[in-house]
Design a protein around this motif. Structure first.
Motif, PDB file in Angstrom:
ATOM      1  N   PHE A 112      -9.148 -14.106  16.377  1.00  0.00           N
ATOM      2  CA  PHE A 112     -10.246 -13.218  16.820  1.00  0.00           C
ATOM      3  C   PHE A 112     -11.608 -13.751  16.164  1.00  0.00           C
ATOM      4  CE2 PHE A 112      -6.496 -10.439  17.101  1.00  0.00           C
ATOM      5  CZ  PHE A 112      -6.644 -10.068  18.485  1.00  0.00           C
ATOM      6  N   ALA A 113     -12.862 -13.450  16.658  1.00  0.00           N
ATOM      7  CA  ALA A 113     -14.087 -13.423  16.036  1.00  0.00           C
ATOM      8  C   ALA A 113     -14.503 -11.963  15.604  1.00  0.00           C
ATOM      9  CB  ALA A 113     -14.960 -14.387  16.747  1.00  0.00           C
ATOM     10  N   ILE A 114     -15.074 -11.772  14.654  1.00  0.00           N
ATOM     11  CA  ILE A 114     -15.633 -10.566  14.210  1.00  0.00           C
ATOM     12  C   ILE A 114     -17.349 -11.014  13.901  1.00  0.00           C
ATOM     13  CG2 ILE A 114     -16.036  -8.528  12.706  1.00  0.00           C
ATOM     14  CD1 ILE A 114     -13.058  -9.024  12.157  1.00  0.00           C
ATOM     15  N   ILE A 115     -18.166 -10.290  14.896  1.00  0.00           N
ATOM     16  CA  ILE A 115     -19.538 -10.708  14.813  1.00  0.00           C
ATOM     17  C   ILE A 115     -20.058  -9.661  14.164  1.00  0.00           C
ATOM     18  CG2 ILE A 115     -21.534 -11.469  15.884  1.00  0.00           C
ATOM     19  CD1 ILE A 115     -19.049 -13.397  16.381  1.00  0.00           C
ATOM     20  N   GLY A 116     -20.786  -9.875  12.875  1.00  0.00           N
ATOM     21  CA  GLY A 116     -21.226  -8.729  12.095  1.00  0.00           C
ATOM     22  C   GLY A 116     -20.190  -8.121  11.220  1.00  0.00           C
ATOM     23  N   CYS A 117     -20.423  -8.298   9.753  1.00  0.00           N
ATOM     24  CA  CYS A 117     -19.537  -7.742   8.892  1.00  0.00           C
ATOM     25  C   CYS A 117     -19.908  -6.592   8.129  1.00  0.00           C
ATOM     26  CB  CYS A 117     -18.916  -8.790   8.027  1.00  0.00           C
ATOM     27  SG  CYS A 117     -18.145 -10.346   8.990  1.00  0.00           S
ATOM     28  N   GLY A 118     -20.633  -5.549   8.726  1.00  0.00           N
ATOM     29  CA  GLY A 118     -21.218  -4.470   8.052  1.00  0.00           C
ATOM     30  C   GLY A 118     -20.106  -3.414   8.208  1.00  0.00           C
ATOM     31  N   ALA A 119     -20.370  -2.115   8.394  1.00  0.00           N
ATOM     32  CA  ALA A 119     -19.550  -1.000   8.362  1.00  0.00           C
ATOM     33  C   ALA A 119     -18.390  -1.104   9.353  1.00  0.00           C
ATOM     34  CB  ALA A 119     -20.320   0.183   8.624  1.00  0.00           C
ATOM     35  N   GLU A 171     -14.015  -2.661   8.891  1.00  0.00           N
ATOM     36  CA  GLU A 171     -12.877  -1.708   9.217  1.00  0.00           C
ATOM     37  C   GLU A 171     -12.138  -2.455  10.303  1.00  0.00           C
ATOM     38  OE1 GLU A 171     -11.799   1.419   8.261  1.00  0.00           O
ATOM     39  OE2 GLU A 171     -13.243   1.146   6.664  1.00  0.00           O
ATOM     40  N   VAL A 172     -12.751  -3.269  11.225  1.00  0.00           N
ATOM     41  CA  VAL A 172     -12.175  -4.108  12.189  1.00  0.00           C
ATOM     42  C   VAL A 172     -11.272  -5.457  11.478  1.00  0.00           C
ATOM     43  CG1 VAL A 172     -12.345  -5.913  14.198  1.00  0.00           C
ATOM     44  CG2 VAL A 172     -13.562  -3.509  13.944  1.00  0.00           C
ATOM     45  N   ALA A 173     -12.040  -6.092  10.536  1.00  0.00           N
ATOM     46  CA  ALA A 173     -11.531  -6.955   9.520  1.00  0.00           C
ATOM     47  C   ALA A 173     -10.422  -6.748   8.959  1.00  0.00           C
ATOM     48  CB  ALA A 173     -12.428  -7.814   8.775  1.00  0.00           C
ATOM     49  N   LYS A 174     -10.356  -5.520   8.037  1.00  0.00           N
ATOM     50  CA  LYS A 174      -9.325  -4.889   7.465  1.00  0.00           C
ATOM     51  C   LYS A 174      -8.021  -4.600   8.330  1.00  0.00           C
ATOM     52  CE  LYS A 174      -9.511  -0.771   6.647  1.00  0.00           C
ATOM     53  NZ  LYS A 174      -8.943   0.414   7.634  1.00  0.00           N
ATOM     54  N   ASN A 175      -8.256  -4.194   9.315  1.00  0.00           N
ATOM     55  CA  ASN A 175      -7.253  -3.698  10.140  1.00  0.00           C
ATOM     56  C   ASN A 175      -6.552  -4.600  10.628  1.00  0.00           C
ATOM     57  OD1 ASN A 175      -8.183  -0.750   9.831  1.00  0.00           O
ATOM     58  ND2 ASN A 175      -9.077  -0.807  11.849  1.00  0.00           N
ATOM     59  N   LEU A 176      -7.068  -5.865  11.361  1.00  0.00           N
ATOM     60  CA  LEU A 176      -6.657  -7.020  11.969  1.00  0.00           C
ATOM     61  C   LEU A 176      -5.906  -8.004  10.953  1.00  0.00           C
ATOM     62  CD1 LEU A 176      -9.442  -8.364  14.302  1.00  0.00           C
ATOM     63  CD2 LEU A 176      -7.183  -7.270  14.692  1.00  0.00           C
ATOM     64  N   ALA A 177      -6.335  -7.970   9.482  1.00  0.00           N
ATOM     65  CA  ALA A 177      -5.801  -8.581   8.429  1.00  0.00           C
ATOM     66  C   ALA A 177      -4.367  -7.674   8.121  1.00  0.00           C
ATOM     67  CB  ALA A 177      -6.549  -8.478   7.193  1.00  0.00           C
ATOM     68  N   LEU A 178      -4.373  -6.410   8.180  1.00  0.00           N
ATOM     69  CA  LEU A 178      -3.163  -5.796   7.818  1.00  0.00           C
ATOM     70  C   LEU A 178      -2.275  -5.910   8.626  1.00  0.00           C
ATOM     71  CD1 LEU A 178      -4.870  -2.515   5.751  1.00  0.00           C
ATOM     72  CD2 LEU A 178      -3.671  -4.585   4.972  1.00  0.00           C
ATOM     73  N   LEU A 179      -2.749  -6.046  10.017  1.00  0.00           N
ATOM     74  CA  LEU A 179      -1.833  -6.276  11.155  1.00  0.00           C
ATOM     75  C   LEU A 179      -1.058  -7.297  11.190  1.00  0.00           C
ATOM     76  CD1 LEU A 179      -3.916  -4.508  14.128  1.00  0.00           C
ATOM     77  CD2 LEU A 179      -1.680  -3.667  13.392  1.00  0.00           C
ATOM     78  N   GLY A 180      -1.512  -8.412  10.527  1.00  0.00           N
ATOM     79  CA  GLY A 180      -0.911  -9.730  10.404  1.00  0.00           C
ATOM     80  C   GLY A 180      -1.373 -10.645  11.391  1.00  0.00           C
ATOM     81  N   VAL A 181      -2.689 -10.669  11.820  1.00  0.00           N
ATOM     82  CA  VAL A 181      -3.023 -11.656  12.881  1.00  0.00           C
ATOM     83  C   VAL A 181      -3.321 -12.860  11.979  1.00  0.00           C
ATOM     84  CG1 VAL A 181      -4.481  -9.889  14.165  1.00  0.00           C
ATOM     85  CG2 VAL A 181      -5.685 -11.365  12.259  1.00  0.00           C
ATOM     86  N   GLY A 182      -3.169 -13.909  12.999  1.00  0.00           N
ATOM     87  CA  GLY A 182      -3.238 -15.343  12.401  1.00  0.00           C
ATOM     88  C   GLY A 182      -4.507 -15.874  11.947  1.00  0.00           C
ATOM     89  N   LYS A 183      -5.446 -16.018  12.840  1.00  0.00           N
ATOM     90  CA  LYS A 183      -6.732 -16.471  12.300  1.00  0.00           C
ATOM     91  C   LYS A 183      -7.948 -15.480  12.476  1.00  0.00           C
ATOM     92  CE  LYS A 183      -7.320 -20.916  13.765  1.00  0.00           C
ATOM     93  NZ  LYS A 183      -7.388 -22.230  14.598  1.00  0.00           N
ATOM     94  N   LEU A 184      -9.034 -15.605  11.944  1.00  0.00           N
ATOM     95  CA  LEU A 184     -10.138 -14.900  11.849  1.00  0.00           C
ATOM     96  C   LEU A 184     -11.401 -15.529  11.660  1.00  0.00           C
ATOM     97  CD1 LEU A 184      -9.573 -11.258  10.221  1.00  0.00           C
ATOM     98  CD2 LEU A 184      -9.857 -11.686  12.728  1.00  0.00           C
ATOM     99  N   SER A 204     -10.951   1.445  14.036  1.00  0.00           N
ATOM    100  CA  SER A 204      -9.554   1.614  14.493  1.00  0.00           C
ATOM    101  C   SER A 204      -9.442   1.565  16.161  1.00  0.00           C
ATOM    102  CB  SER A 204      -9.048   2.918  14.254  1.00  0.00           C
ATOM    103  OG  SER A 204      -9.004   3.043  12.802  1.00  0.00           O
ATOM    104  N   LEU A 205     -10.442   2.144  16.684  1.00  0.00           N
ATOM    105  CA  LEU A 205     -10.234   1.910  18.100  1.00  0.00           C
ATOM    106  C   LEU A 205     -10.458   0.422  18.783  1.00  0.00           C
ATOM    107  CD1 LEU A 205     -12.109   5.543  19.208  1.00  0.00           C
ATOM    108  CD2 LEU A 205      -9.455   4.785  19.566  1.00  0.00           C
ATOM    109  N   ALA A 206     -11.582  -0.099  18.094  1.00  0.00           N
ATOM    110  CA  ALA A 206     -11.577  -1.680  18.538  1.00  0.00           C
ATOM    111  C   ALA A 206     -10.518  -2.442  18.349  1.00  0.00           C
ATOM    112  CB  ALA A 206     -12.997  -2.097  17.835  1.00  0.00           C
ATOM    113  N   THR A 207      -9.967  -2.154  17.284  1.00  0.00           N
ATOM    114  CA  THR A 207      -8.655  -3.075  16.665  1.00  0.00           C
ATOM    115  C   THR A 207      -7.551  -2.676  17.902  1.00  0.00           C
ATOM    116  OG1 THR A 207      -9.182  -2.825  14.398  1.00  0.00           O
ATOM    117  CG2 THR A 207      -6.962  -3.572  15.057  1.00  0.00           C
ATOM    118  N   ALA A 208      -7.174  -1.375  18.001  1.00  0.00           N
ATOM    119  CA  ALA A 208      -6.291  -0.868  18.932  1.00  0.00           C
ATOM    120  C   ALA A 208      -6.370  -1.585  20.243  1.00  0.00           C
ATOM    121  CB  ALA A 208      -6.023   0.648  19.042  1.00  0.00           C
TER     122      ALA A 208
END
Lengths: 83, 373
Positions: free
Chosen positions: B25-32, B36-49, B209-213
């Motif tokens: 995944f790419a996350i564009i914008g690392c603000g609020a 949250e999206v980055a933290k969720n994806l990392a905890l879910l165990g995605v491979g690459k960000l 959370s909703l974006a990650t889901a």
């Protein structure tokens, strides 16, 4: 052109009105009228959704072309920009 | 993969940890919301960000950013987020891009992502990101927040279907607001204060959370073939899910053919442009170009325009003031559509200063991403 009787409301449902609109009115017209009549914040942008069909109504599409019919509920939703 | 780490996930019948581990995944914008999206994806165990942000951390960010600390103030958001995500999951592969995604992200790279998650704070960046995802056929998940509402929009461009895009339902007022940042059509205003929108961790965490889901859902099912918007009132919990309708007049997708070919080519305007099929064919640039300027007080002869041919956004409205007569009498020509003839006759030897050019023919849209060498 024909008249359509719809309910327009804001997302938080603090404002609600039953109105007759011409089917040639566009989504943008409805939003502008809502902002003007209800004095909604002008520093926010809005989108129109038919909660009856569950579909958005494009700003430049007429209500008639968007298949809006009598009794439909149209919701004025904020378009959020902060991240 | 550490089986023990994901033991709880393995109890979920629909959760395919291997698939999640293979995702990118790419996350564009690392603000609020990006936090949250980055933290969720990392905890879910995605491979690459891949994390993109040009901005630095300010003290007021700390009320909404789980990955930032007081000692991080002044540091780049993407770099700090990456460091903290590595602490959460050392096996996560992260690349950091501390700059403008428009400059740093080649369209071919966008193709590599399962989804791009847009967590920026302005319409202009969203429109540009929508362009890149639309061209490359990569899923886009757009997010937005205020102090009360959470908004997540899902654009499944990978579905191969012609789905509504981000601009299909963008209000006219959003374009007007965007233009308030500019004067004379795409020249930056010398002084423009961006409105600050109040937000809290409540709306950003729910949105994350909703974006990650939804990102997870897109790699799980791949069956979504309509664009949707989820708007949630965090005060009441009331949520509406709407199908975003296609707009026949959409400035982004209406004129784009289903057949999009993506090429790379030199930005240099040279005789090879003769190879384009027809000299009257129109070439649209990805950004407006400031073609020329002329003081209508000092120079009456229109043949003596000063040729500029640079990105209009590189200039501000001070260009309207003449260096010689000091009057606000400089007229500028700004364009984003050129004929091949026009480029060959007026700008031979110059480089097209934009990210890409687009050519629409009857059955095909061709995008040529421009290389500067």
């Amino acid at each position: 052109m024909s008249e359509i009787n719809v309910i327009i409301r804001t997302t938080d449902q603090t404002r609600k009105a039953e109105v007759s609109l011409d089917s040639s009115n566009t989504g943008a017209d409805v939003i502008q009228a809502s902002v003007d009549n209800w004095a909604l914040p002008t520093d926010t942008d809005y989108s129109l959704v038919s909660t009856s069909s569950g579909k958005t109504i494009s700003p430049n599409a007429s209500l008639g072309d968007s298949s809006v019919k009598d009794g439909d509920v149209l919701e004025v939703q904020p378009v959020l920009v902060a991240g | 993969m550490q089986v023990g780490r994901y033991q709880r996930h393995s109890l979920i019948d629909w959760f395919d940890q291997d698939k999640v581990k293979r995702s990118y995944f790419a996350i564009i914008g690392c603000g609020a919301v990006g936090n949250e999206v980055a933290k969720n994806l990392a905890l879910l165990g995605v491979g690459k960000l891949d994390l993109f942000d040009f901005d630095t951390i300010e003290i007021h960010n700390l009320t909404r950013s789980v990955l930032f600390r007081e000692s991080d103030v002044g540091l780049n958001k993407a770099e700090v987020a990456a460091k903290r995500l590595k602490e959460l999951d050392p096996s996560l592969e992260i690349s950091v891009f501390p700059g403008d995604f428009w400059e740093l992200l080649p369209i071919n790279q966008v193709k590599a992502y399962d989804s791009v998650i847009c967590c920026v704070d302005n319409f202009e960046a969203r429109i540009k990101l929508n362009d890149l995802c639309l061209i490359s056929g990569t899923n886009l998940i757009n997010t937005g927040i205020d102090s009360k509402f959470s908004q997540v929009e899902v654009f499944p461009y990978k579905s191969g279907k012609h789905v509504a895009c981000y601009e299909c339902n963008l209000p006219i007022s959003a374009y007007e607001r965007m233009h308030q940042r500019y004067s004379c059509g795409w020249l930056k205003k010398i002084s423009y204060v961006e409105k600050k929108i109040p937000t809290t961790i409540v709306t950003s965490s729910l949105t994350g959370s909703l974006a990650t889901a939804n990102a997870l859902n897109l790699i799980r099912t791949e069956s979504q073939n309509e664009s949707i918007r989820i708007l949630t009132d965090t005060f009441t919990g009331r949520s509406t899910v709407s199908i975003i309708e296609q707009n026949a007049d959409c400035p982004a997708c209406a004129s784009m053919n289903d057949q999009v070919s993506l090429l790379r080519g030199s930005s240099l305007i040279n005789s090879k442009f003769n190879d384009f099929p027809g000299h009257d064919i129109h070439i649209r640039t990805s950004e407006p170009i400031l073609v020329s300027a002329r003081c209508n007080q000092c120079t009456q002869d229109s043949d003596r325009d000063e040729l500029i041919f640079e990105k209009a956004s590189d200039f501000d409205s001070s260009i309207a003031t003449c260096d010689i007569c000091k009057q606000d009498s400089v007229e500028v020509v700004i364009k984003d559509v050129f004929s091949v003839n026009e480029l060959l006759s007026g700008f031979l030897g110059k480089r097209i200063p934009t990210k890409y050019i687009r050519i629409d023919t009857e059955n095909q849209t061709t995008i040529i991403e421009l290389e500067t060498n």
